[in-house]
Scaffold this active site. Structure first.
Site, short mmCIF file in Angstrom:
data_model
loop_
_atom_site.label_atom_id
_atom_site.label_comp_id
_atom_site.label_asym_id
_atom_site.label_seq_id
_atom_site.Cartn_x
_atom_site.Cartn_y
_atom_site.Cartn_z
N SER A 53 38.21 39.31 65.64
CA SER A 53 38.15 37.89 65.99
C SER A 53 37.84 36.98 64.80
O SER A 53 38.13 35.78 64.85
CB SER A 53 37.10 37.67 67.09
N GLY A 90 37.81 41.62 69.59
CA GLY A 90 37.34 42.87 70.17
C GLY A 90 37.85 44.10 69.46
O GLY A 90 37.52 45.22 69.86
N ASN A 118 32.87 45.46 64.64
CA ASN A 118 32.63 45.81 66.04
C ASN A 118 32.14 47.25 66.18
O ASN A 118 31.31 47.55 67.04
CB ASN A 118 33.91 45.60 66.86
N ASP A 201 27.34 30.97 69.35
CA ASP A 201 26.97 32.38 69.49
C ASP A 201 26.23 32.90 68.27
O ASP A 201 25.70 34.01 68.26
CB ASP A 201 28.20 33.25 69.79
N HIS A 204 30.27 33.78 65.11
CA HIS A 204 31.60 33.39 64.67
C HIS A 204 31.55 32.09 63.88
O HIS A 204 30.95 31.11 64.34
CB HIS A 204 32.54 33.24 65.86
#
Length: 226
Positions: A53, A90, A118, A201, A204
């Site tokens: 992402s 993801g 991730n 968040d 990001h």
């Protein structure tokens, strides 16, 4: 003056942890032009940004993500490159390994690998992550032995444990040395941990954050594409 294109592949915008959810269904699998860009001539070269992402530009307009900003820098130098944004929210190293064959059916001249974050946030054993990343690199090199390989180094939060965070950082160094890759030590340098440069968040980057990321990466890409 070359008129370059930016192509978006497998762009999704649902996230969990640092870089997305387990839902890997593609939302867009088509070429998308930015501004007045057009497809370049057959003499052009291709840069493939392959990541999660962060590459996809989660939470932003696609033109604000760092691959698009890199394209703008390339355009300003009138260089004949097509940029492909193959970021997928993801994405893990195993997921990347599963889709790389489709992406390298076309020739890739510069391959920027931005995966592993991730895996780290999910505590996946690093031996597995490194094995998957190496397999991706091997496939890209087998397709085009002359490809320029760039590895975007990442880091995981200290709450993952000192040993794990140290080994995670070292993993990128080892891969870069073993494969003679250009290593960007930490893609989010100057951005990670700064609330003013990250979305709500805290993970990001904002549009301003992506500008810094693009500048970080451009230091290593500029000598390659000129």
């Amino acid at each position: 003056m070359p008129r370059n294109s930016l192509i978006y592949l497998f762009v999704v915008t649902i996230t969990i942890w640092a870089c997305g959810s387990n839902d890997t269904r593609p939302a867009k699998i088509a070429e998308k032009k930015v501004a007045d860009t057009t497809v370049v001539t057959a003499s052009s070269k291709t840069i493939l940004f392959f990541g999660n992402s962060l590459t996809a530009g989660y939470g932003l307009e696609q033109a604000e993500a760092f691959p698009a900003l890199i394209l703008h820098k390339i355009d300003s130098l009138q260089l004949p490159y097509t940029v492909i944004n193959a970021g997928l929210s993801g994405e893990t190293s195993s997921g990347g390994l599963g889709r790389i064959d489709w992406l390298i059916r076309q020739n890739v001249d510069v391959f920027v690998l931005e995966l592993g974050a991730n895996d780290g946030l999910r505590g996946i054993p690093l031996v597995e992550t490194q094995k998957n990343l190496q397999a991706i690199i091997d496939k890209v090199k087998a397709k085009n032995p002359a490809v320029v390989l760039v590895l975007a180094g990442m880091e995981v939060p200290p709450n993952m444990g000192k040993a794990y965070t140290t080994e995670f950082r070292t993993m990128y160094k080892n891969l870069a040395v073993q494969n003679k890759m250009i290593l960007v030590p930490f893609l989010l340098k100057g951005v990670g941990g700064n609330p003013e440069l990250n979305q709500a968040d805290g993970i990001h980057p904002t549009a301003e954050g992506h500008k810094i990321v693009a500048n970080n990466l451009w230091e290593y890409l500029k000598p390659v594409v000129k």
